[in-house]
Write a protein that holds these residues in place. Structure first.
Motif, mmCIF file in Angstrom:
data_model
loop_
_atom_site.group_PDB
_atom_site.id
_atom_site.type_symbol
_atom_site.label_atom_id
_atom_site.label_comp_id
_atom_site.label_asym_id
_atom_site.label_seq_id
_atom_site.Cartn_x
_atom_site.Cartn_y
_atom_site.Cartn_z
ATOM 1 N N TYR A 2 0.833 -1.204 0.000
ATOM 2 C CA TYR A 2 0.000 0.000 0.000
ATOM 3 C C TYR A 2 0.869 1.256 0.000
ATOM 4 O O TYR A 2 0.653 2.165 -0.782
ATOM 5 C CB TYR A 2 -0.942 -0.012 1.201
ATOM 6 C CG TYR A 2 -1.752 1.251 1.335
ATOM 7 C CD1 TYR A 2 -2.853 1.458 0.518
ATOM 8 C CD2 TYR A 2 -1.403 2.235 2.238
ATOM 9 C CE1 TYR A 2 -3.597 2.625 0.608
ATOM 10 C CE2 TYR A 2 -2.138 3.397 2.347
ATOM 11 C CZ TYR A 2 -3.233 3.579 1.526
ATOM 12 O OH TYR A 2 -3.961 4.729 1.616
ATOM 13 N N GLN A 3 1.867 1.282 0.882
ATOM 14 C CA GLN A 3 2.744 2.452 0.972
ATOM 15 C C GLN A 3 3.476 2.683 -0.346
ATOM 16 O O GLN A 3 3.609 3.806 -0.801
ATOM 17 C CB GLN A 3 3.745 2.268 2.106
ATOM 18 C CG GLN A 3 3.088 2.178 3.448
ATOM 19 C CD GLN A 3 3.291 3.431 4.252
ATOM 20 O OE1 GLN A 3 4.187 4.193 3.984
ATOM 21 N NE2 GLN A 3 2.433 3.634 5.221
ATOM 22 N N ARG A 4 3.947 1.608 -0.986
ATOM 23 C CA ARG A 4 4.640 1.748 -2.268
ATOM 24 C C ARG A 4 3.702 2.300 -3.330
ATOM 25 O O ARG A 4 4.083 3.154 -4.117
ATOM 26 C CB ARG A 4 5.193 0.405 -2.732
ATOM 27 C CG ARG A 4 6.424 -0.048 -2.007
ATOM 28 C CD ARG A 4 7.088 -1.198 -2.732
ATOM 29 N NE ARG A 4 6.163 -2.175 -3.252
ATOM 30 C CZ ARG A 4 5.991 -3.396 -2.771
ATOM 31 N NH1 ARG A 4 6.698 -3.812 -1.742
ATOM 32 N NH2 ARG A 4 5.120 -4.220 -3.315
ATOM 33 N N GLN A 5 2.474 1.820 -3.361
ATOM 34 C CA GLN A 5 1.519 2.268 -4.370
ATOM 35 C C GLN A 5 1.114 3.720 -4.161
ATOM 36 O O GLN A 5 0.955 4.466 -5.115
ATOM 37 C CB GLN A 5 0.276 1.374 -4.358
ATOM 38 C CG GLN A 5 0.526 -0.029 -4.823
ATOM 39 C CD GLN A 5 0.971 -0.077 -6.273
ATOM 40 O OE1 GLN A 5 0.514 0.697 -7.096
ATOM 41 N NE2 GLN A 5 1.873 -0.980 -6.579
ATOM 42 N N VAL A 6 0.943 4.124 -2.927
ATOM 43 C CA VAL A 6 0.532 5.494 -2.633
ATOM 44 C C VAL A 6 1.645 6.474 -2.971
ATOM 45 O O VAL A 6 1.400 7.542 -3.523
ATOM 46 C CB VAL A 6 0.122 5.622 -1.149
ATOM 47 C CG1 VAL A 6 -0.053 7.073 -0.751
ATOM 48 C CG2 VAL A 6 -1.157 4.851 -0.895
ATOM 49 N N ASP A 32 -8.259 6.426 -6.524
ATOM 50 C CA ASP A 32 -9.212 6.143 -5.460
ATOM 51 C C ASP A 32 -9.391 4.634 -5.281
ATOM 52 O O ASP A 32 -9.701 3.924 -6.228
ATOM 53 C CB ASP A 32 -10.573 6.774 -5.771
ATOM 54 C CG ASP A 32 -10.529 8.292 -5.679
ATOM 55 O OD1 ASP A 32 -9.575 8.810 -5.067
ATOM 56 O OD2 ASP A 32 -11.419 8.943 -6.221
ATOM 57 N N PRO A 33 -9.226 4.156 -4.058
ATOM 58 C CA PRO A 33 -9.437 2.732 -3.806
ATOM 59 C C PRO A 33 -10.924 2.425 -3.659
ATOM 60 O O PRO A 33 -11.729 3.306 -3.382
ATOM 61 C CB PRO A 33 -8.731 2.519 -2.469
ATOM 62 C CG PRO A 33 -8.882 3.837 -1.785
ATOM 63 C CD PRO A 33 -8.800 4.880 -2.881
ATOM 64 N N TYR A 34 -11.254 1.180 -3.851
ATOM 65 C CA TYR A 34 -12.611 0.748 -3.555
ATOM 66 C C TYR A 34 -12.731 0.611 -2.047
ATOM 67 O O TYR A 34 -11.842 0.101 -1.392
ATOM 68 C CB TYR A 34 -12.909 -0.602 -4.202
ATOM 69 C CG TYR A 34 -12.988 -0.537 -5.699
ATOM 70 C CD1 TYR A 34 -14.081 0.047 -6.319
ATOM 71 C CD2 TYR A 34 -11.986 -1.055 -6.493
ATOM 72 C CE1 TYR A 34 -14.173 0.118 -7.697
ATOM 73 C CE2 TYR A 34 -12.066 -0.992 -7.873
ATOM 74 C CZ TYR A 34 -13.164 -0.410 -8.463
ATOM 75 O OH TYR A 34 -13.241 -0.349 -9.814
ATOM 76 N N VAL A 35 -13.848 1.068 -1.505
ATOM 77 C CA VAL A 35 -14.080 0.971 -0.066
ATOM 78 C C VAL A 35 -15.317 0.102 0.139
ATOM 79 O O VAL A 35 -16.400 0.437 -0.317
ATOM 80 C CB VAL A 35 -14.299 2.374 0.558
ATOM 81 C CG1 VAL A 35 -14.604 2.252 2.043
ATOM 82 C CG2 VAL A 35 -13.084 3.249 0.312
ATOM 83 N N PHE A 36 -15.110 -1.020 0.807
ATOM 84 C CA PHE A 36 -16.195 -1.963 1.047
ATOM 85 C C PHE A 36 -16.514 -2.056 2.532
ATOM 86 O O PHE A 36 -16.773 -3.125 3.067
ATOM 87 C CB PHE A 36 -15.820 -3.353 0.518
ATOM 88 C CG PHE A 36 -15.650 -3.411 -0.969
ATOM 89 C CD1 PHE A 36 -16.698 -3.118 -1.815
ATOM 90 C CD2 PHE A 36 -14.435 -3.767 -1.528
ATOM 91 C CE1 PHE A 36 -16.555 -3.178 -3.189
ATOM 92 C CE2 PHE A 36 -14.284 -3.830 -2.901
ATOM 93 C CZ PHE A 36 -15.337 -3.537 -3.736
ATOM 94 N N ASP A 37 -16.512 -0.907 3.207
ATOM 95 C CA ASP A 37 -16.780 -0.895 4.640
ATOM 96 C C ASP A 37 -18.179 -1.383 4.986
ATOM 97 O O ASP A 37 -18.436 -1.776 6.120
ATOM 98 C CB ASP A 37 -16.605 0.512 5.206
ATOM 99 C CG ASP A 37 -15.163 0.965 5.208
ATOM 100 O OD1 ASP A 37 -14.272 0.110 5.030
ATOM 101 O OD2 ASP A 37 -14.924 2.172 5.383
ATOM 102 N N PHE A 38 -19.080 -1.369 4.036
ATOM 103 C CA PHE A 38 -20.465 -1.753 4.291
ATOM 104 C C PHE A 38 -20.661 -3.271 4.253
ATOM 105 O O PHE A 38 -21.747 -3.760 4.524
ATOM 106 C CB PHE A 38 -21.390 -1.088 3.268
ATOM 107 C CG PHE A 38 -20.960 -1.309 1.843
ATOM 108 C CD1 PHE A 38 -21.406 -2.396 1.127
ATOM 109 C CD2 PHE A 38 -20.090 -0.412 1.235
ATOM 110 C CE1 PHE A 38 -20.995 -2.600 -0.181
ATOM 111 C CE2 PHE A 38 -19.684 -0.597 -0.077
ATOM 112 C CZ PHE A 38 -20.138 -1.701 -0.785
#
Length: 64
Positions: A2-6, A32-38
């Motif tokens: 994640y850190q490398r990609q950001v 923008d990442p997908y957020v599947f918090d729901f």
């Protein structure tokens, strides 16, 4: 990862191939990442389980 990609500089040709508003939108869409918090995740969840949860949720959500 994640850190490398950001932190990595993204190489695209959006600004050369698309007009200004669309090129910025394309860049933002790729960032923008997908957020599947729901979706209630489990540790042993498979990709198929996530897909099924998305399908079930979309079938139960009214279109506005």
């Amino acid at each position: 990862m994640y850190q490398r990609q950001v932190l990595a500089n993204k190489v695209t040709n959006f600004e050369h191939r698309l007009p200004s508003p669309q090129s910025e939108l394309a860049v933002q869409t790729m960032k923008d990442p997908y957020v599947f918090d729901f979706i209630p995740f489990r540790e042993d969840m498979l990709e198929r389980d996530i897909e099924q949860a998305l399908v079930t949720l979309s079938q139960n959500t009214p279109v506005s």
